[in-house]
Design a protein around this motif. Sequence first.
Motif, PDB file in Angstrom:
ATOM      1  N   ILE A   1      -5.376  -7.010  -3.180  1.00 14.43           N
ATOM      2  CA  ILE A   1      -5.432  -6.663  -4.609  1.00 14.43           C
ATOM      3  C   ILE A   1      -4.283  -7.337  -5.346  1.00 14.43           C
ATOM      4  O   ILE A   1      -4.437  -7.834  -6.458  1.00 14.43           O
ATOM      5  N   ALA A   2      -3.115  -7.331  -4.712  1.00 17.33           N
ATOM      6  CA  ALA A   2      -1.917  -7.928  -5.314  1.00 17.33           C
ATOM      7  C   ALA A   2      -0.896  -8.190  -4.229  1.00 17.33           C
ATOM      8  O   ALA A   2      -0.935  -7.582  -3.156  1.00 17.33           O
TER       9      ALA A   2
ATOM     10  N   THR B   1      11.571  -0.012  -6.920  1.00 19.17           N
ATOM     11  CA  THR B   1      10.226   0.473  -6.622  1.00 19.17           C
ATOM     12  C   THR B   1       9.284  -0.031  -7.709  1.00 19.17           C
ATOM     13  O   THR B   1       9.537   0.171  -8.887  1.00 19.17           O
ATOM     14  N   LYS B   2       8.217  -0.697  -7.298  1.00 18.59           N
ATOM     15  CA  LYS B   2       7.287  -1.314  -8.258  1.00 18.59           C
ATOM     16  C   LYS B   2       5.871  -0.794  -8.047  1.00 18.59           C
ATOM     17  O   LYS B   2       5.522  -0.266  -6.985  1.00 18.59           O
ATOM     18  N   GLU B   3       5.030  -1.021  -9.055  1.00 19.44           N
ATOM     19  CA  GLU B   3       3.612  -0.718  -8.964  1.00 19.44           C
ATOM     20  C   GLU B   3       2.824  -1.940  -9.410  1.00 19.44           C
ATOM     21  O   GLU B   3       3.388  -2.869  -9.996  1.00 19.44           O
ATOM     22  N   VAL B   4       1.542  -1.955  -9.107  1.00 22.53           N
ATOM     23  CA  VAL B   4       0.667  -3.015  -9.603  1.00 22.53           C
ATOM     24  C   VAL B   4       0.365  -2.699 -11.062  1.00 22.53           C
ATOM     25  O   VAL B   4      -0.239  -1.657 -11.366  1.00 22.53           O
TER      26      VAL B   4
ATOM     27  N   ILE C   1      -2.673   2.969  -7.860  1.00 23.15           N
ATOM     28  CA  ILE C   1      -2.603   2.639  -6.436  1.00 23.15           C
ATOM     29  C   ILE C   1      -1.405   3.306  -5.785  1.00 23.15           C
ATOM     30  O   ILE C   1      -1.488   3.822  -4.677  1.00 23.15           O
ATOM     31  N   GLY C   2      -0.265   3.302  -6.479  1.00 25.47           N
ATOM     32  CA  GLY C   2       0.927   3.925  -5.915  1.00 25.47           C
ATOM     33  C   GLY C   2       2.173   3.093  -6.143  1.00 25.47           C
ATOM     34  O   GLY C   2       2.148   2.072  -6.837  1.00 25.47           O
ATOM     35  N   GLN C   3       3.281   3.548  -5.549  1.00 25.89           N
ATOM     36  CA  GLN C   3       4.588   2.913  -5.714  1.00 25.89           C
ATOM     37  C   GLN C   3       4.979   2.192  -4.423  1.00 25.89           C
ATOM     38  O   GLN C   3       4.739   2.695  -3.325  1.00 25.89           O
TER      39      GLN C   3
END
Length: 362
Positions: A291-292, A43-46, A52-54
């Motif tokens: 955004i990413a 599980t990653k985030e920006v 923003i969230g996971q």
Amino acid sequence: MNEPIVIVGAGLSGLYAASLLTSKGIECRVLEARGRIGGRVLTKEVLSKPEIGQFDLGPTWFWPQYETVISRLVNEHRLKTFEQHTEGAILFEQSQTEPVQRRMLPAGAVPKSVRLGGGIMSLVDALADTLPRDTIKLNTRVTEILKYEGKELTVRVELTDGKKKSIHAGAVILALPPRIVAQHISFSPSLPSNFSQSLADQPTWMAGQAKAVAIYERPFWREDGLSGQVTSWGGPMQEIHDASPNDTDYGALFGFFGVPAKMRQKIEGDIQKLVIDQMTRLFGPHAEEPIAVLYKDWWNDCETAVEADSKPLMDFPNYGPLTSPDSWKKIIFAGTETSPEFGGHLEGALRSAEQAVLKILE
């Protein structure tokens, strides 16, 4: 049993096995070659915008109406859940040049799946929190397992600094894909050749796959009456779903690649552009500037995949329990590939851990 149970692999299966053993007062140690826990759960985030969230780059959801073990654990650990967004039309793309088709599925055609508010990693973390401090040893690669006549097992490991250690074990739970066991761990005396070959022949779930997540300011496709679900023969992603967080206003779409692993290697530098181009082709100009884009190619992960996993799976593998040879009864296999009913699912990983612990208790 005087020596601890050694669990190889700190993925969902290994950590749940450790949690169950600990609850029974049985000492265990979890050895993990990676520098993190979770295995194929990622599980990653920006990084620049963690608010923003996971986002899950491994498994994403489960089905509580069928999968009772994961549902129980989620409830016990009071993890937040929400239904996967499926409301609206789905898209079909025959090729990159043909018009995208829009269709509505009948109500109830898609079984309701559930996601975790903090990503699947929140369950992994919850299980790890049940273990005594120092139970888990990261950056610890198991290289060999030895069995001496009339003695317990010895597990040899190699650390990232090159140092080697030996650990005595009452029994060993191999919570790894069978192919990884065959590739990375030697046994003395040797495993029977037919059993070793059966390990190497068992496909690792998800090992040949890659997944991308494109993150946006809002889930604009919902405004157009779309679910975010896509089936594409135009590629590079062949299956796309809504991956939006439930607790923020941001939107996200994730896709599984239909491009074979070795072909992905050749286009790796263009992956982000190809993802954005496909999203724009399907969902319009709002998709042009995410955004990413997060990306994980599991075939490039040496703790997940071996050379044989580069071949795309043509059928669902025939997963099921692995019974150790008579001379190695204190070696027990766990992991989603050893689950007969839920192989390839998070539920399968958890159920296999329960079965492994039952064998230890016996």
